[in-house]
Design an enzyme around this catalytic site. Sequence first.
Site, PDB file in Angstrom:
ATOM      1  N   SER A   1       0.798  -1.237   0.000  1.00 17.16           N
ATOM      2  CA  SER A   1       0.000   0.000   0.000  1.00 17.16           C
ATOM      3  C   SER A   1       0.825   1.279   0.000  1.00 17.16           C
ATOM      4  O   SER A   1       0.265   2.359  -0.213  1.00 17.16           O
ATOM      5  CB  SER A   1      -0.934   0.023   1.205  1.00 17.16           C
ATOM      6  OG  SER A   1      -1.986  -0.874   0.987  1.00 17.16           O
TER       7      SER A   1
ATOM      8  N   LYS B   1       0.442   3.483  -2.966  1.00 15.90           N
ATOM      9  CA  LYS B   1      -0.776   4.267  -3.250  1.00 15.90           C
ATOM     10  C   LYS B   1      -0.534   5.778  -3.404  1.00 15.90           C
ATOM     11  O   LYS B   1      -1.073   6.395  -4.332  1.00 15.90           O
ATOM     12  CB  LYS B   1      -1.837   3.978  -2.180  1.00 15.90           C
ATOM     13  CG  LYS B   1      -2.361   2.533  -2.235  1.00 15.90           C
ATOM     14  CD  LYS B   1      -3.212   2.191  -1.015  1.00 15.90           C
ATOM     15  CE  LYS B   1      -3.734   0.760  -1.054  1.00 15.90           C
ATOM     16  NZ  LYS B   1      -4.439   0.394   0.200  1.00 15.90           N
TER      17      LYS B   1
ATOM     18  N   TYR C   1      -3.420  -2.818 -10.321  1.00 17.99           N
ATOM     19  CA  TYR C   1      -3.289  -2.576  -8.873  1.00 17.99           C
ATOM     20  C   TYR C   1      -2.455  -3.676  -8.203  1.00 17.99           C
ATOM     21  O   TYR C   1      -1.558  -3.379  -7.400  1.00 17.99           O
ATOM     22  CB  TYR C   1      -4.687  -2.466  -8.247  1.00 17.99           C
ATOM     23  CG  TYR C   1      -4.658  -2.448  -6.742  1.00 17.99           C
ATOM     24  CD1 TYR C   1      -4.248  -1.311  -6.038  1.00 17.99           C
ATOM     25  CD2 TYR C   1      -5.007  -3.578  -6.007  1.00 17.99           C
ATOM     26  CE1 TYR C   1      -4.198  -1.304  -4.657  1.00 17.99           C
ATOM     27  CE2 TYR C   1      -4.956  -3.581  -4.623  1.00 17.99           C
ATOM     28  CZ  TYR C   1      -4.546  -2.443  -3.942  1.00 17.99           C
ATOM     29  OH  TYR C   1      -4.488  -2.446  -2.572  1.00 17.99           O
TER      30      TYR C   1
HETATM   31  N1  GLN Z   1      -1.990  -5.981  -1.589  1.00 21.22           N
HETATM   32  C1  GLN Z   1      -2.689  -5.520  -0.428  1.00 21.22           C
HETATM   33  C2  GLN Z   1      -4.187  -5.557  -0.674  1.00 21.22           C
HETATM   34  O1  GLN Z   1      -4.616  -5.027  -1.658  1.00 21.22           O
HETATM   35  C3  GLN Z   1      -2.269  -4.131  -0.066  1.00 21.22           C
HETATM   36  C4  GLN Z   1      -2.945  -3.648   1.169  1.00 21.22           C
HETATM   37  C5  GLN Z   1      -2.016  -3.011   2.132  1.00 21.22           C
HETATM   38  O2  GLN Z   1      -0.803  -2.955   1.978  1.00 21.22           O
HETATM   39  N2  GLN Z   1      -2.571  -2.555   3.235  1.00 21.22           N
HETATM   40  O3  GLN Z   1      -4.909  -6.135   0.098  1.00 21.22           O
END
Ligand code: GLN
Length: 389
Positions: A63, A66, A188
């Site tokens: 994440s 992002k 993603y």
């Molecule tokens: N790959 C993870 C997901 O989409 C990323 C989420 C995260 O790092 N909090 O669930």
Amino acid sequence: MDPIAPMLEAVLQEVREDTSGAVADYIPQLAAAPPDRLAFAVVGPRGHVFSVGDDEVAFTIQSVSKPFVLALALERLGRDAVFARVGVEPSGEPFNAISLEAGTGRPANPMVNAGAIATSGLAAEGSAAERSSTLRDTLSRFAGRSLSIDEEVYLGESETGHRNRALAHLLRSHGIIDGDVTTVVETYFRQCSILVTVRDLSVMAATLAFGGVNPVTGERVVREAVARDVVSVMASCGMYDYSGEWMLRVGMPAKSGVSGDLMAIAPSQFGVATFSPRLDRHGNSVRGIRVLERLSEEFGMHVFEPHESIAEPGIRIERTDGGVIVHLGGELAFSGAARVVGVLRDLTGADSESDVLVDASALARAHPAALSVLRAQLETEGGRLHFTQ
Ligand code: GLN
């Protein structure tokens, strides 16, 4: 000897014994991460990376990707188009919650999965492979080196990502993402699977901390306004449903990921990153949080700590045969300009004969509003006050 690394090492030692929390186990590739790994890196304005612990170990960014994908979407489409489709309010919910606005289907913010998937859909065009290569290129520019994708993790994400796929279909049904859902969601998954080290992440964080310019390569990666928007969203939403307490305790815009990575920003000062795989119930790295808490307290990095130098710019008065020169240095903000005007008034009032030259050439940064204040003062003083920039 370099004084910084031992200070960072001391912070690591303080948190090393804490083995609480659990490694993410939704895919075998993350579950297999050695849980004791611990690393910490800091980059300042000169672009020197200080790092300690397991600083050569690569992990998937998850994440923490992002904010950078948000930056790309903002750079590409502009603020209004992006925030028409994804909000900027903290959701107060876990990262994978189905937090979509009633009626519109707009996700709460780009830092939770729903908003991040929407943002990935806006950030690039073409096939999943083309989009993923655009994203990887952008993240590489933030890091200052070419990053690669961990194909095993990507496959794990793709095989188990039913909830993310469900979110993507909901977004598609509301028209938040366009076109093929699979293309967007695979993009993603690939973005989450980009491999970085804690050193890379600290440089990426620093690029946001320095207004979009990578302090190692000197490259402008995104516009200053884009970097500011991204950092603002990180400040309110970056730590999921721990964001409010994080702002209170640590006071640095930040972003965490399920691999146990964490990056934080001290604007105009430092980019910081940590890596430690055990997570708390919010999905944030337990020891990463502790490292950042120590850093904020000991090194004065809370954003709401007072920064007097902004209100007190450097002012040096030099008297020459031709008149008085007022040398300005440091940062000139609106508040500081008022102080400069006070000094100029004293000078022109006390010494009504000689000319006064304001030398602004050595200012590191001057806000346009501050310069307007100075120019207005020049006009009221008539011909005796001069200005060089
Ligand atoms: N790959 C993870 C997901 O989409 C990323 C989420 C995260 O790092 N909090 O669930």
